[in-house]
Motif scaffolding. Structure first.
Motif, PDB file in Angstrom:
ATOM      1  N   THR A 171       4.277  14.266 -15.254  1.00  0.00           N
ATOM      2  CA  THR A 171       4.866  13.452 -16.068  1.00  0.00           C
ATOM      3  C   THR A 171       5.752  12.484 -15.092  1.00  0.00           C
ATOM      4  O   THR A 171       6.301  12.921 -14.089  1.00  0.00           O
ATOM      5  CB  THR A 171       5.403  13.981 -17.418  1.00  0.00           C
ATOM      6  N   PRO A 172       6.264  11.333 -15.687  1.00  0.00           N
ATOM      7  CA  PRO A 172       7.259  10.679 -14.616  1.00  0.00           C
ATOM      8  C   PRO A 172       8.511  11.416 -14.554  1.00  0.00           C
ATOM      9  O   PRO A 172       8.910  11.543 -13.737  1.00  0.00           O
ATOM     10  CB  PRO A 172       7.352   9.360 -15.651  1.00  0.00           C
ATOM     11  N   LYS A 173       8.712  12.171 -15.762  1.00  0.00           N
ATOM     12  CA  LYS A 173      10.026  12.912 -15.733  1.00  0.00           C
ATOM     13  C   LYS A 173      10.080  14.190 -14.475  1.00  0.00           C
ATOM     14  O   LYS A 173      10.860  14.105 -13.653  1.00  0.00           O
ATOM     15  CB  LYS A 173      10.449  13.489 -17.047  1.00  0.00           C
TER      16      LYS A 173
ATOM     17  N   MET B  25      -1.278   1.258 -15.244  1.00  0.00           N
ATOM     18  CA  MET B  25       0.414   1.366 -15.027  1.00  0.00           C
ATOM     19  C   MET B  25       1.044   1.671 -16.347  1.00  0.00           C
ATOM     20  O   MET B  25       2.174   1.113 -16.562  1.00  0.00           O
ATOM     21  CB  MET B  25       1.001   0.096 -14.368  1.00  0.00           C
ATOM     22  N   ASN B  26       0.350   2.168 -17.425  1.00  0.00           N
ATOM     23  CA  ASN B  26       0.852   2.285 -18.780  1.00  0.00           C
ATOM     24  C   ASN B  26       2.203   2.987 -18.829  1.00  0.00           C
ATOM     25  O   ASN B  26       2.956   2.941 -19.801  1.00  0.00           O
ATOM     26  CB  ASN B  26      -0.130   2.720 -19.831  1.00  0.00           C
ATOM     27  N   ASN B  27       2.518   3.809 -17.984  1.00  0.00           N
ATOM     28  CA  ASN B  27       3.777   4.608 -18.086  1.00  0.00           C
ATOM     29  C   ASN B  27       5.080   4.072 -17.300  1.00  0.00           C
ATOM     30  O   ASN B  27       6.064   4.541 -17.337  1.00  0.00           O
ATOM     31  CB  ASN B  27       3.241   6.189 -17.527  1.00  0.00           C
ATOM     32  N   TRP B  28       4.720   2.790 -16.920  1.00  0.00           N
ATOM     33  CA  TRP B  28       5.790   2.307 -16.179  1.00  0.00           C
ATOM     34  C   TRP B  28       7.110   2.262 -16.508  1.00  0.00           C
ATOM     35  O   TRP B  28       8.422   2.442 -16.097  1.00  0.00           O
ATOM     36  CB  TRP B  28       5.539   0.947 -15.632  1.00  0.00           C
TER      37      TRP B  28
ATOM     38  N   LEU C 140      12.682   3.474 -16.522  1.00  0.00           N
ATOM     39  CA  LEU C 140      14.078   3.956 -17.157  1.00  0.00           C
ATOM     40  C   LEU C 140      14.622   5.337 -16.674  1.00  0.00           C
ATOM     41  O   LEU C 140      15.929   5.396 -16.557  1.00  0.00           O
ATOM     42  CB  LEU C 140      13.851   3.707 -18.809  1.00  0.00           C
ATOM     43  N   TYR C 141      13.621   6.307 -16.697  1.00  0.00           N
ATOM     44  CA  TYR C 141      14.198   7.769 -16.378  1.00  0.00           C
ATOM     45  C   TYR C 141      14.712   7.773 -15.059  1.00  0.00           C
ATOM     46  O   TYR C 141      15.410   8.428 -14.735  1.00  0.00           O
ATOM     47  CB  TYR C 141      13.111   8.593 -16.714  1.00  0.00           C
ATOM     48  N   ALA C 142      13.818   7.068 -13.908  1.00  0.00           N
ATOM     49  CA  ALA C 142      14.377   7.026 -12.562  1.00  0.00           C
ATOM     50  C   ALA C 142      15.572   6.297 -12.479  1.00  0.00           C
ATOM     51  O   ALA C 142      16.560   7.137 -11.631  1.00  0.00           O
ATOM     52  CB  ALA C 142      13.108   6.306 -11.878  1.00  0.00           C
ATOM     53  N   LYS C 143      15.854   5.221 -13.263  1.00  0.00           N
ATOM     54  CA  LYS C 143      16.956   4.392 -12.866  1.00  0.00           C
ATOM     55  C   LYS C 143      18.279   5.232 -13.240  1.00  0.00           C
ATOM     56  O   LYS C 143      19.011   5.125 -12.753  1.00  0.00           O
ATOM     57  CB  LYS C 143      16.861   3.199 -13.510  1.00  0.00           C
TER      58      LYS C 143
ATOM     59  N   ILE D  87      10.236   7.555  -5.573  1.00  0.00           N
ATOM     60  CA  ILE D  87       8.966   8.351  -5.882  1.00  0.00           C
ATOM     61  C   ILE D  87       7.980   7.068  -6.374  1.00  0.00           C
ATOM     62  O   ILE D  87       8.567   6.329  -6.844  1.00  0.00           O
ATOM     63  CB  ILE D  87       9.281   9.418  -6.370  1.00  0.00           C
ATOM     64  N   ALA D  88       6.852   7.205  -5.900  1.00  0.00           N
ATOM     65  CA  ALA D  88       5.809   6.219  -6.682  1.00  0.00           C
ATOM     66  C   ALA D  88       5.005   7.038  -7.609  1.00  0.00           C
ATOM     67  O   ALA D  88       4.711   8.252  -7.494  1.00  0.00           O
ATOM     68  CB  ALA D  88       5.133   5.588  -5.533  1.00  0.00           C
ATOM     69  N   ILE D  89       4.170   6.225  -8.562  1.00  0.00           N
ATOM     70  CA  ILE D  89       3.477   6.723  -9.466  1.00  0.00           C
ATOM     71  C   ILE D  89       2.400   5.672  -9.271  1.00  0.00           C
ATOM     72  O   ILE D  89       2.436   4.546  -9.377  1.00  0.00           O
ATOM     73  CB  ILE D  89       3.762   6.729 -10.797  1.00  0.00           C
ATOM     74  N   THR D  90       1.075   6.144  -9.046  1.00  0.00           N
ATOM     75  CA  THR D  90      -0.247   5.422  -8.846  1.00  0.00           C
ATOM     76  C   THR D  90      -1.356   5.954  -9.688  1.00  0.00           C
ATOM     77  O   THR D  90      -2.218   6.376  -9.034  1.00  0.00           O
ATOM     78  CB  THR D  90      -0.547   5.629  -7.407  1.00  0.00           C
ATOM     79  N   ASP D  91      -1.220   5.724 -10.859  1.00  0.00           N
ATOM     80  CA  ASP D  91      -2.169   6.421 -11.816  1.00  0.00           C
ATOM     81  C   ASP D  91      -3.636   5.465 -11.681  1.00  0.00           C
ATOM     82  O   ASP D  91      -3.557   4.438 -11.195  1.00  0.00           O
ATOM     83  CB  ASP D  91      -1.797   6.225 -13.276  1.00  0.00           C
TER      84      ASP D  91
END
Length: 285
Positions: free
Chosen positions: A21-23, A45-48, A53-56, A37-41
């Motif tokens: 999960t992003p978290k 990109m529905n979880n952006w 917000l959590y990363a920030k 860190i990156a996310i590349t689903d």
């Protein structure tokens, strides 16, 4: 060795394909002592929003991205798809071959560089779902139209360049590399990964060679589908759900499973150990 930013990661938005999960990814970046860190689903990109917000909130820089499905020419693909739909009652073998062609696609990693890139990648995703058939897809003409503010890498073994290398078609591998370099300039990278697969090893060697030949930088990624190494068994359960198979079939070697068991989020030391072993192999050859 500097800290390594994981630039190729999947979450549960890569449906039935990844556990993270992003978290969990952001928390793992904090644990590893890195600031990004990156996310590349796959195909979305529905979880952006949740990721950003959590990363920030944790002072981690979120790198937004997507692993696209790409084909050579959408117009030709649409013609073949129309022919298939209009001739479903014809020869079964021909239908099987056409269906196989329709489902063919390669992988390509696209990362957002700036606000313009965020708008561009969303346009590409929108266009890809206008061409949905089992998976959303884009082609090179769309990339020529929508590429501003984006960073591109050659992705995994399912990437177009890697597939040419696997099939010993080095001429087309070089042509494809030059096409992407011409389009993305300094924002195109060749991607290598470390696992136990011989095909991966052969691709890595060739990609490093071609990177030197054409002046293209190399990035190393883990292509993570789960956060921790010991999550692999749980991830296999997810794959069984996707393929509608059982552990009995898996134990009998009749079920689908990934060819490598190392698709977790690696830290600096783990990447460094991979590089050390790999460099020794390169030196020997």
């Amino acid at each position: 060795m500097k800290n390594i930013i994981n630039l190729h990661n999947h979450t549960h938005y890569s449906a039935l394909d990844a556990l993270s999960t992003p978290k969990l990814l952001v928390d793992k970046a904090i644990e590893h002592g890195v600031n990004s860190i990156a996310i590349t689903d796959h195909g979305n990109m529905n979880n952006w929003g949740n990721f950003y917000l959590y990363a920030k909130s944790k002072n981690i820089k979120p790198i937004l991205g997507c692993e696209f499905y790409i084909i050579e020419d959408l117009e030709e693909w649409k013609k073949l798809k129309l022919y298939y739909e209009e001739n479903k009652s014809k020869d079964k073998e021909e239908k099987k071959k056409i269906l196989s062609k329709l489902r063919q696609r390669n992988h390509l990693i696209i990362l957002v560089k700036n606000l313009e890139g965020f708008e561009t990648i969303n346009q590409l995703i929108y266009e890809s779902y206008n061409n949905f058939y089992y998976r959303p897809r884009i082609d090179k003409k769309l990339l020529e139209k929508y590429n501003k503010g984006l960073i591109c890498s050659s992705a995994c073994l399912a990437g177009e360049i890697q597939q040419y290398i696997i099939n010993k078609d080095f001429e087309n591998a070089e042509k494809t590399i030059l096409w992407y370099k011409n389009l993305f300039k300094e924002d195109f990278y060749l991607e290598i990964q470390f696992n136990e697969l011989k095909e991966q090893h052969d691709c890595n060697l060739k990609l490093i060679e071609l990177g030197k030949k054409f002046g293209i930088k190399i990035i190393i990624t883990a292509d993570s589908h789960y956060v921790n190494k010991d999550d692999q068994t749980t991830h296999q359960t997810l794959l069984l759900l996707q393929s509608k198979q059982t552990y009995t079939e898996l134990n009998n070697k009749d079920a689908w499973e990934f060819s490598t068991k190392g698709l977790f989020v690696k830290n600096r030391e783990e990447f460094w150990n991979d590089c050390q072993k790999y460099n020794l192999e390169i030196d020997k050859e």
